[in-house]
Write an enzyme that holds these catalytic residues in place. Structure first.
Site, PDB file in Angstrom:
ATOM      1  N   HIS A 161      35.179 -15.002 -32.477  1.00 43.43           N
ATOM      2  CA  HIS A 161      35.535 -13.583 -32.515  1.00 43.43           C
ATOM      3  C   HIS A 161      34.769 -12.854 -33.613  1.00 43.43           C
ATOM      4  O   HIS A 161      34.539 -13.386 -34.701  1.00 43.43           O
ATOM      5  CB  HIS A 161      37.047 -13.378 -32.641  1.00 43.43           C
ATOM      6  CG  HIS A 161      37.666 -13.854 -33.922  1.00 43.43           C
ATOM      7  ND1 HIS A 161      37.742 -13.065 -35.050  1.00 43.43           N
ATOM      8  CD2 HIS A 161      38.278 -15.021 -34.242  1.00 43.43           C
ATOM      9  CE1 HIS A 161      38.370 -13.723 -36.006  1.00 43.43           C
ATOM     10  NE2 HIS A 161      38.698 -14.912 -35.549  1.00 43.43           N
ATOM     11  N   GLU A 207      40.225 -10.605 -31.871  1.00 46.00           N
ATOM     12  CA  GLU A 207      41.181 -11.714 -31.959  1.00 46.00           C
ATOM     13  C   GLU A 207      42.286 -11.396 -32.947  1.00 46.00           C
ATOM     14  O   GLU A 207      43.454 -11.718 -32.719  1.00 46.00           O
ATOM     15  CB  GLU A 207      40.467 -12.998 -32.394  1.00 46.00           C
ATOM     16  CG  GLU A 207      41.336 -14.253 -32.335  1.00 46.00           C
ATOM     17  CD  GLU A 207      42.070 -14.549 -33.639  1.00 46.00           C
ATOM     18  OE1 GLU A 207      42.965 -15.414 -33.624  1.00 46.00           O
ATOM     19  OE2 GLU A 207      41.773 -13.904 -34.671  1.00 46.00           O
ATOM     20  N   GLU A 208      41.925 -10.762 -34.055  1.00 41.79           N
ATOM     21  CA  GLU A 208      42.900 -10.515 -35.112  1.00 41.79           C
ATOM     22  C   GLU A 208      43.993  -9.541 -34.691  1.00 41.79           C
ATOM     23  O   GLU A 208      45.051  -9.482 -35.313  1.00 41.79           O
ATOM     24  CB  GLU A 208      42.189  -9.992 -36.369  1.00 41.79           C
ATOM     25  CG  GLU A 208      41.139 -10.924 -36.945  1.00 41.79           C
ATOM     26  CD  GLU A 208      41.725 -12.197 -37.541  1.00 41.79           C
ATOM     27  OE1 GLU A 208      42.951 -12.362 -37.486  1.00 41.79           O
ATOM     28  OE2 GLU A 208      40.945 -13.022 -38.046  1.00 41.79           O
ATOM     29  N   HIS A 307      42.433 -14.775 -44.843  1.00 37.67           N
ATOM     30  CA  HIS A 307      42.842 -13.375 -44.705  1.00 37.67           C
ATOM     31  C   HIS A 307      42.980 -12.684 -46.062  1.00 37.67           C
ATOM     32  O   HIS A 307      43.896 -11.886 -46.280  1.00 37.67           O
ATOM     33  CB  HIS A 307      44.148 -13.267 -43.919  1.00 37.67           C
ATOM     34  CG  HIS A 307      43.974 -13.481 -42.447  1.00 37.67           C
ATOM     35  ND1 HIS A 307      45.002 -13.367 -41.550  1.00 37.67           N
ATOM     36  CD2 HIS A 307      42.880 -13.818 -41.709  1.00 37.67           C
ATOM     37  CE1 HIS A 307      44.565 -13.612 -40.326  1.00 37.67           C
ATOM     38  NE2 HIS A 307      43.273 -13.896 -40.407  1.00 37.67           N
TER      39      HIS A 307
END
Length: 822
Positions: A161, A207-208, A307
């Site tokens: 991604h 994707e996130e 993250h």
């Protein structure tokens, strides 16, 4: 941790054996750690000495640096995401031209397309339901084949991604995977070997935002029906080898068996499926909507930076991209060869595991059952043979001993976290929990073993009997108990037949019996620590982190030292037991005290995650600051209070996080794990273009309302509407009929600012809660562009002047409002 009692002649006589066993355990651990942490030297040149293409870490890192450092935060809905997509497309087109102009133009065909679309899907997470709606997502899709239809009709999908999440530039998650795909394309088009099966390289857009772009591909792409299997690349760490943690068919595991650096185990698969990891990947969409089998692989070590703002290229360990890239090339090389059977991709219960990142083993579910039954059955027969009443007592004592080493460390963990309020003092290092919980385990052992007088031989038999029972656990990961038990059963057989007198245990029995535990068992124990210790920094504010880690330590201890109970019984004396118990208690207390007295349990490379948002409510005209944490360590209450006193005279208010509190809906359903405070600010709402929810085409009949809901959110991204209603049907994916609280999360490409859905519901007023992130109000990704925003100014002030350097902050500006549908 094994003690020698100076006043006991028995202890003196066995000093050598104790030291030898300790040395053996240390040497085996050191060997296992060497292979566990070993990475090959990264390669710079894209071609070897013979001119053959090879994976170049230097090449891959150029892509990673450009995506994560130069472009930066690739948040869906921002211009940076558009720039990242443009960069990747340019790189892909350059590779296509390289193929067309090169000597392999007649061997390979490379097709490039940009697939866009709208859609929706339901995302279930931890018993929560969220509806995801997406608009104008754009996937870059590259198909590499030999040009024939037969080749194109049997394709291998490999996915990475492009986007990153707030507040991360996403170097490993997932720019590294993007770089590996680009390198793989370069290498395959440079090889003069035609492909039997095609490869579809998917650079997915989102994707996130909860796996939207992978859902779009597998449900809408013209190529979806040609896909036979999938390889998904992910990351939540920055160092070490990538781990294979999901593998769902025998043929795909066979493909993985060809990698030069195997690191995978079905144990990780079983742990991931429990949901304890609190994470998910695109692999889920390919399985759920495409009925595909495949491999899910990720860099997981050092997930402290997952993250966070420090997910940058300099923090990727040298050798990690090389290791990952070479493994992916080996998998793809096998899958595109005539040897691979892409029509035999049925799900299987294949057992697989690696040893020392060098050896890989796989065998069928049937073989697993046979091996487990043979080893476990033989162990039970050997331990029960000639059994007398004293064995029953020994077995009961062993069960109590095992229960004790689970219960007593967990009691201490509860005291640390909930009574003394010094939980997570070990957070900065994956191995620091051992300083507290390993001596706590020994204290438990010395205490429980002193309660029952049993012979060393009976204790050995009882231990092996219990491990033999564990081999019958109906999970693929029972292989671990089978391997450990095999060496223990073999050692018991040698002991009773050759090495020792009846009813005694030869010292060599322990060395032989520990081989499985100190190889495969040690690797498993270390993996659990390296995964779960950093994970506690993001599992929520319930004070369970110490209990989770204590349990991991206990499980790891039982895996690595399964024969500790009989070993302790070998040196049984009142003096040794007393000194052992007292010394263990002292070490527990001393270690707990030293770790608890640290100024902070964090540092800049092992940060505390802080979530901050400045919220402007256009309905109440209130402005407030919300600060939240996702862990249970002490100090957050004080940090919030201190922050409040610096910003306002208003008291800080603790907020209850539930489905009806929409403050943190931008990260729903993860918001359920946050502990949050609200700080009222004496600011005025300054939103230039207001969001709105409009209702049209309303028709009421027989107490049923049909309506079109249009959400307009100019300048806002990652919007969410939540409401209570008895929904009968709508133009979105279905949710269980028992659900009345609905959350609709929407994402879209840069420049789109509205969406609609139709809804049929039982007539009653509906109150909509709306939240959205300011498109240029998230820090530091928009620090320059949004410098005139009050949210950016506040975030900058908080980061530079107030918040400690051991925090990593998600800081955003949010607009909220309330709307009523009569």
């Amino acid at each position: 941790m094994v003690l020698v009692c100076a006043s006991s002649s028995k202890c003196k006589r066995n000093t050598f054996l104790q030291l030898a066993m300790v040395l053996f355990a240390v040497v085996m651990a050191r060997i296992a750690l060497y292979f566990h942490n070993h990475l090959d030297e990264p390669l710079v040149d894209p071609y070897d000495a013979n001119g053959n293409p090879q994976f170049s870490e230097a090449n891959a890192l150029k892509h990673v640096i450009h995506l994560s450092d130069d472009i930066g935060y690739r948040i869906l809905g921002t211009i940076e995401q558009e720039r990242a997509r443009e960069y990747i497309m340019n790189e892909v087109l350059a590779l296509q031209k390289q193929l067309q102009d090169g000597p392999n133009a007649d061997i390979h065909q490379m097709e490039v397309s940009l697939e866009s679309g709208d859609g929706a899907h339901r995302f279930d997470f931890m018993n929560k339901y969220v509806i995801k709606k997406y608009q104008n997502l754009k996937n870059i899709v590259v198909r590499l084949s030999n040009g024939t239809e037969a080749c194109k009709e049997e394709a291998v999908l490999i996915n990475a991604h492009v986007d990153s999440t707030l507040p991360s530039p996403g170097a490993t998650d997932d720019a590294l995977a993007v770089a590996i795909l680009l390198e793989a394309i370069r290498i395959f088009i440079s090889r003069p070997v035609p492909l039997t099966h095609s490869i579809v390289f998917l650079f997915n857009d989102a994707e996130e935002s909860l796996q939207d772009a992978s859902h779009m591909f597998i449900t809408q792409s013209p190529l979806r029906d040609t896909i036979k299997c999938v390889v998904n690349l992910e990351a939540c760490g920055t160092t070490g080898s990538e781990i294979l943690f999901q593998a769902t068919s025998n043929e795909m595991i066979k493909a993985y068996s060809h990698v030069p650096h195997p690191f995978g185990t079905v144990l990780a698969d079983d742990v991931f499926r429990t949901g304890l990891i609190l994470s998910d990947t695109d692999f889920r969409q390919f399985v759920q909507y495409g009925n595909l089998t495949g491999l899910d692989m990720a860099v997981v070590k050092n997930s402290y930076l997952y993250h966070t703002k420090k997910d940058l290229a300099p923090y990727i360990s040298p050798g990690t991209p090389q290791n990952f890239g070479e493994n992916i090339l080996a998998i793809l090389t096998y899958l595109v060869s005539p040897e691979a059977d892409l029509n035999n991709m049925k799900s299987s219960g294949t057992v697989y595991f690696s040893v020392f990142n060098s050896l890989f083993f796989m065998y069928s579910k049937l073989t697993s059952k046979i091996l487990n039954t043979l080893v476990g059955g033989l162990g039970i027969l050997l331990t029960l043979r000639g059994s007398e009443g004293s064995f029953t007592v020994a077995l009961i004592a062993q069960v109590i001993s095992i229960a004790g080493i689970f219960v007593i460390p967990n009691i201490w963990a509860y005291i640390l976290g909930n009574v003394l309020d010094c939980g997570m003092s070990w957070f900065r290092n994956e191995y620091w929990p051992l300083f507290i919980y390993l001596p706590a385990i020994f204290a438990s052992l010395f205490f429980t073993e002193s309660l029952f007088k049993r012979s060393e031989h009976l204790a050995l038999r009882a231990t092996i009997f219990i491990f033999s029972l564990l081999t019958f656990i109906p999970l693929p990961s029972a292989y671990l108990f089978t391997i450990i038990d095999f060496f223990m059963v073999f050692a018991l057989f040698l002991n009773d037949k050759i090495l020792a007198k009846p009813g005694t245990v030869h010292p060599l029995t322990y060395f032989i019996g520990s081989i499985g535990a100190m190889t495969v068992g040690f690797e498993s124990a270390i993996n659990l620590l390296e995964i779960f210790v950093p994970l506690t920094g993001r599992i929520g504010t319930d004070k369970v982190a110490d209990n989770v880690v204590a349990t991991v330590c206990v499980c790891g201890f039982n895996i690595y030292f399964p024969l500790m109970s009989p070993w302790i019984q070998r040196f049984r004396s009142r003096c040794c037991f007393r000194l052992g118990l007292l010394f263990s208690i002292f070490v527990v207390g001393f270690s707990s005290f030293i770790l608890a007295k640290q100024d902070t349990y964090y540092d800049s490379l092992h940060p505390r995650r802080i979530f901050v948002q400045r919220m402007e409510n256009i309905t109440s005209n209130e402005v407030s600051l919300h600060i939240a944490s996702a862990d249970s360590a002490p100090g957050f209450d004080k940090l919030s209070s201190d922050l409040s006193s610096l910003l306002t005279d208003e008291p800080v208010v603790k907020t209850e996080m539930d489905d009806w509190n929409s403050d943190w809906d931008t990260v729903y359903p993860f918001s359920q794990f946050l502990g949050s405070y609200r700080i009222p600010l004496n600011d005025t709402v300054d939103v230039t273009t207001l969001p709105s929810i409009k209702f049209s085409n309303k028709v009421v009949k027989d107490n049923v309302v049909n309506v079109t809901v249009t959400v307009e959110h100019p300048g806002l991204i990652w919007t969410v509407v939540s409401f209570d209603a008895d929904v009968l049907s709508w133009s979105l994916p279905e949710v269980p009929s028992t659900v009345r609280r609905h959350h609709v999360r929407e994402v879209s490409a840069y420049g789109l600012d509205s969406y609609s859905f139709n809804m049929s519901y039982l007539e009653a007023p509906i109150y909509f809660d709306f939240v959205g992130v300011d498109g240029v109000g998230h820090y530091p990704s928009k620090a320059s562009e949004g410098r005139d925003r009050a949210s950016i100014q506040l975030c900058e002030k908080l980061t530079n002047d107030y918040l400690p350097d051991w925090t990593d902050t998600l800081c955003i500006g949010v607009v909220s409002g309330n709307f009523k549908l009569e």
